[in-house]
Scaffold this active site. Structure first.
Site, PDB file in Angstrom:
ATOM      1  CD  GLU A  29     -50.338  33.223 -24.374  1.00  0.00           C
ATOM      2  OE1 GLU A  29     -49.107  33.427 -24.310  1.00  0.00           O
ATOM      3  OE2 GLU A  29     -51.121  33.431 -23.433  1.00  0.00           O
ATOM      4  CG  ASN A 176     -49.222  29.878 -18.069  1.00  0.00           C
ATOM      5  OD1 ASN A 176     -48.067  29.541 -18.311  1.00  0.00           O
ATOM      6  ND2 ASN A 176     -49.608  31.139 -18.103  1.00  0.00           N
ATOM      7  CD  GLU A 177     -46.313  33.242 -16.370  1.00  0.00           C
ATOM      8  OE1 GLU A 177     -46.952  34.296 -16.243  1.00  0.00           O
ATOM      9  OE2 GLU A 177     -45.212  33.179 -16.951  1.00  0.00           O
ATOM     10  CE1 TYR A 250     -41.025  34.979 -22.446  1.00  0.00           C
ATOM     11  CE2 TYR A 250     -41.931  34.741 -20.245  1.00  0.00           C
ATOM     12  CZ  TYR A 250     -42.017  34.522 -21.606  1.00  0.00           C
ATOM     13  OH  TYR A 250     -43.091  33.839 -22.128  1.00  0.00           O
ATOM     14  CD  GLU A 306     -44.926  31.280 -20.841  1.00  0.00           C
ATOM     15  OE1 GLU A 306     -44.618  32.481 -20.668  1.00  0.00           O
ATOM     16  OE2 GLU A 306     -46.059  30.820 -20.655  1.00  0.00           O
ATOM     17  CD  GLN A 355     -46.364  33.221 -27.279  1.00  0.00           C
ATOM     18  OE1 GLN A 355     -47.179  33.134 -28.204  1.00  0.00           O
ATOM     19  NE2 GLN A 355     -46.727  33.561 -26.040  1.00  0.00           N
TER      20      GLN A 355
HETATM   21  O1  AHR Z   1     -45.395  34.528 -23.465  1.00  0.00           O
HETATM   22  C1  AHR Z   1     -46.151  35.616 -23.041  1.00  0.00           C
HETATM   23  C2  AHR Z   1     -46.696  35.447 -21.634  1.00  0.00           C
HETATM   24  O2  AHR Z   1     -45.650  35.443 -20.724  1.00  0.00           O
HETATM   25  C3  AHR Z   1     -47.436  34.179 -21.341  1.00  0.00           C
HETATM   26  O3  AHR Z   1     -48.759  34.225 -21.732  1.00  0.00           O
HETATM   27  C4  AHR Z   1     -47.346  34.094 -19.843  1.00  0.00           C
HETATM   28  O4  AHR Z   1     -47.394  32.770 -19.381  1.00  0.00           O
HETATM   29  C5  AHR Z   1     -46.038  34.793 -19.536  1.00  0.00           C
HETATM   30  O5  AHR Z   1     -46.177  35.712 -18.529  1.00  0.00           O
END
Ligand code: AHR
Length: 512
Positions: A29, A176-177, A250, A306, A355
Site C-alpha cells: 500500500e 476496500n473496507e 489482524y 489483509e 504488508q
Molecule cells: O494494512 C493497513 C490497513 O489496515 C489497510 O489500509 C486497511 O484496509 C486496514 O484497515
C-alpha cells in the site's frame, strides 16, 4: 525409543484439494515506507534499481515466488485516483495521503511502475479500485487502460504513455473496507454499489477479471451474508457479478488502543498472540458456512486480503506509518495461519499478508536512511520461504493426536501444536509448529500409503521468543538444517524445539 508427545497420521496417497499458491499473496500500500523507500527509490537513487524499483528487495522477494501483489491499498485505494499516477512523473499532480501520516503523495509510483514491479517479481497484479471517493467511470476506464488491446480511448492513452501491449490483470478489488475507511457504508448500500461497479469492470479481449467485493471485518458474518444475498442466484445462467468476497483479520495482542510491543513482550503475551492467531481458522470456517448457504458448490471465493500482526509502531517513528519489528512470534503467527489456510482450501482462494515491506508484518525491513541500502529479512520472510513447497500442491489431511492438555489462555483452550501437509511431484511437505514457549515436543509422523525414500528437515527457532533480525544481527532468526528427525517403524520421529517452526520434506515412491 521414548513415547512421542503427539502423533500425526498422514495418508500420503490421499491428496485433497489444491492449496492455491495465491494463499501466499502479498499486499503493498501507499503507506509509510512500503512503496516509497521500500519498493521504490527512484531512478536517481544510488541504491541499485531498475526504472526506480529497488533490485535488492526484488531479488530477496524472488525467493518467495510471490504469486500476486495487491495495490494501491487498503484505505489508500479509496482515495486514489489512478489518472494522477500516469504520464511524465514531473507533471503528476500531488495529493494528501490522509489515512497514512497525512503526508503529501507525489504519485511518482503509479500504474506503470506497479505493473513493472509485478513483472520483476513474477507476481500477478491484484489492483484494488476506488469505490469510496471514485466513480464507476473512473474504475471502468482503469480496467480499459490496463487491459485493452485496440485503439480505444484508454488503450491509446496507455500507448501515449509508452506501453503498447495491454497487461494481464487477473484480480480486481471493488473498493476496500467499505464498512470503514472505504466509505463507512451499510452492508446493503455497499452490496448495491459492488454490483454496479463490478458490472462496469469489463473483460477486455482475453483478460478475464476475478472481481473481489470488499468483505467483512473479523466476525461480521452479517456483512458476508448481505454480499452473498446480493449476488442473487449463483447457479443460474450467466456469471455472478463479482466472483469473490474478502475478509480482513489482524492479530493484535492488547486492544486496538494499545496493541502491544513487537519485541518487548512476555510469555503470557506470546500465548495470547497465539490464541488470537489461531482464531483465523474459526473465522474462515464460519464465513464459509455463511457462504455455503447461498453457494453450496463453492463458485464464489473467500479472499483474506489483509492478515497479519499489528503492534504498536516502533518508538520514534511516524504513528501513521505502521512500522514495526518482527520477531520469532510473528513467524509462528504466520505458520499457524498457513496451516489454517491449507485446511480451508476448499473455499479460501487467496490471502494477502499486510504488508510486504516496512509496514505491519513485513517480509523485509529497509533502513530509513534513503542512501543506506541496508535491509533485513524478517522471521516471517523465512516462514514464507520454507512454505513455497505448498504452493499449488494438494493438501494431505493431518490427523493430529496430541495427548497433552491444551493451555488455557483468556479462558479458552489453546492447542500448542499445529500441523499441515501437502504433496506434489512425488514429494510431500509437512509443516509443524510448536507453540509451547518452554517445552520441546516430539511428534511421530505416522506415514501411510506411500514409501518414504528420503527426508530433509529445516527448523526456524532462536533461544528467545523475542528474537528478531537487525542490520547488526541479520540472522538471529534464520532457518537451519534440522537433525532432530529419526526413522521410526511407523514413519519418522521429529523433535520440535520450544517455540519453533519445522518443515519436513519427504521423497515418495509407490509402495512396493
Ligand atoms: O494494512 C493497513 C490497513 O489496515 C489497510 O489500509 C486497511 O484496509 C486496514 O484497515
Amino acid at each position: 525409543m521414548s513415547t512421542p508427545d503427539a502423533r500425526a497420521v498422514i495418508d500420503l496417497d490421499l491428496p485433497g484439494p489444491q492449496i492455491s499458491r495465491h494463499l501466499y499473496g502479498h499486499f503493498a500500500e501507499h503507506l509509510g515506507r512500503c512503496i516509497y523507500g521500500g519498493f521504490w527509490v527512484g531512478e536517481d537513487s544510488d541504491i541499485p534499481n531498475e526504472g526506480g524499483i529497488r533490485l535488492d528487495v526484488v531479488e530477496a522477494l524472488r525467493g518467495l515466488s510471490i504469486p500476486n501483489l495487491r495495490w494501491p491499498g487498503g484505505c489508500f485505494a479509496d482515495e486514489y485516483h489512478w489518472r494522477d499516477g500516469i504520464g511524465p512523473r514531473e507533471q503528476r499532480p500531488r495529493m494528501v495521503n490522509s489515512h497514512w501520516g497525512d503526508v503529501v503523495e507525489d504519485n511518482s509510483f503509479g500504474t506503470h511502475e506497479f505493473m513493472a514491479l509485478c513483472e520483476l517479481l513474477g507476481a500477478e497484479p491484484y489492483v484494488n479500485g476506488n469505490v469510496g471517493s471514485g466513480t464507476v467511470r473512473e474504475m471502468s476506464e482503469w480496467v480499459e487502460y490496463l487491459t485493452r488491446a485496440d485503439d480505444s480511448p484508454m488503450a491509446a492513452l496507455r500507448r501515449a504513455n509508452g506501453r503498447d501491449e495491454p497487461w494481464r490483470v487477473p484480480f480486481w478489488g471493488v473498493g476496500n473496507e467499505a464498512w470503514g475507511c472505504g466509505g463507512n457504508m451499510r452492508a446493503e448500500a455497499y452490496a448495491d454499489l459492488a454490483r454496479q461497479y463490478a458490472t462496469f469492470c469489463r473483460n477486455h479481449g482475453g483478460n478475464e477479471l476475478y472481481r473481489i467485493a470488499a468483505g467483512a471485518n473479523v466476525d461480521d458474518y452479517e456483512w458476508t451474508e448481505t454480499l452473498m444475498k446480493a449476488l442473487g442466484c449463483i447457479d443460474c445462467k450467466g456469471k455472478p457479478v463479482f466472483q469473490a468476497v474478502s475478509l480482513h483479520y489482524y492479530t493484535v495482542n492488547g486492544s486496538w488502543k494499545d496493541k502491544g510491543d513487537a519485541t518487548r513482550f512476555d510469555v503470557d503475551d506470546w500465548y495470547v498472540t497465539m490464541l488470537r492467531a489461531r482464531r483465523v481458522e474459526e473465522l474462515l470456517r464460519r464465513h464459509s458456512t455463511v457462504m455455503d448457504r447461498y453457494d453450496p458448490y463453492r463458485k464464489i471465493g473467500l479472499v483474506l486480503d489483509e492478515w497479519g500482526t499489528w503492534w504498536n509502531v516502533e518508538e520514534g517513528t511516524n504513528p501513521g506509518f505502521l512500522y514495526q519489528q518482527n520477531s520469532l512470534r510473528d513467524a509462528l503467527v504466520a505458520s499457524v495461519h498457513f496451516d489454517a489456510f491449507h485446511r480451508s482450501a476448499e473455499r479460501l482462494v487467496m490471502a494477502n499478508i499486510a504488508q510486504t515491506v516496512n509496514v505491519l508484518q513485513a517480509m523485509i525491513l529497509t533502513d530509513p536512511d534513503p542512501d543506506s541500502g541496508a535491509l533485513v529479512l524478517t522471521p516471517t520472510y523465512h516462514v514464507f520461504e520454507m512454505n513455497t513447497g505448498h504452493h499449488d500442491a494438494r493438501r494431505l489431511d493431518v490427523h493430529l493426536q496430541d495427548d497433552s492438555d491444551p493451555r488455557e489462555v483468556e479462558g479458552q483452550p489453546l492447542e500448542l501444536l499445529s500441523a499441515s501437509a501437502s504433496t506434489k511431484d512425488g514429494t510431500a511437505l509437512v509443516s509443524l509448529s510448536n507453540l509451547d514457549a518452554d517445552r520441546p515436543r516430539s511428534v511421530l509422523l505416522d506415514l501411510r500409503g506411500m514409501e518414504v525414500t528420503g527426508h530433509r528437515a529445516r527448523v526456524l527457532t532462536a533461544p528467545a521468543i523475542q528474537a528478531h533480525n537487525t542490520p547488526a544481527d541479520p540472522t538471529a532468526v534464520a532457518p537451519a538444517e534440522h537433525d532432530g528427525v529419526q526413522p521410526h517403524p511407523r514413519g519418522l520421529l521429529v523433535e520440535l524445539p520450544p517455540h519453533s517452526y519445522t518443515t519436513v520434506s519427504l521423497d515418495l515412491a509407490p509402495l512396493g
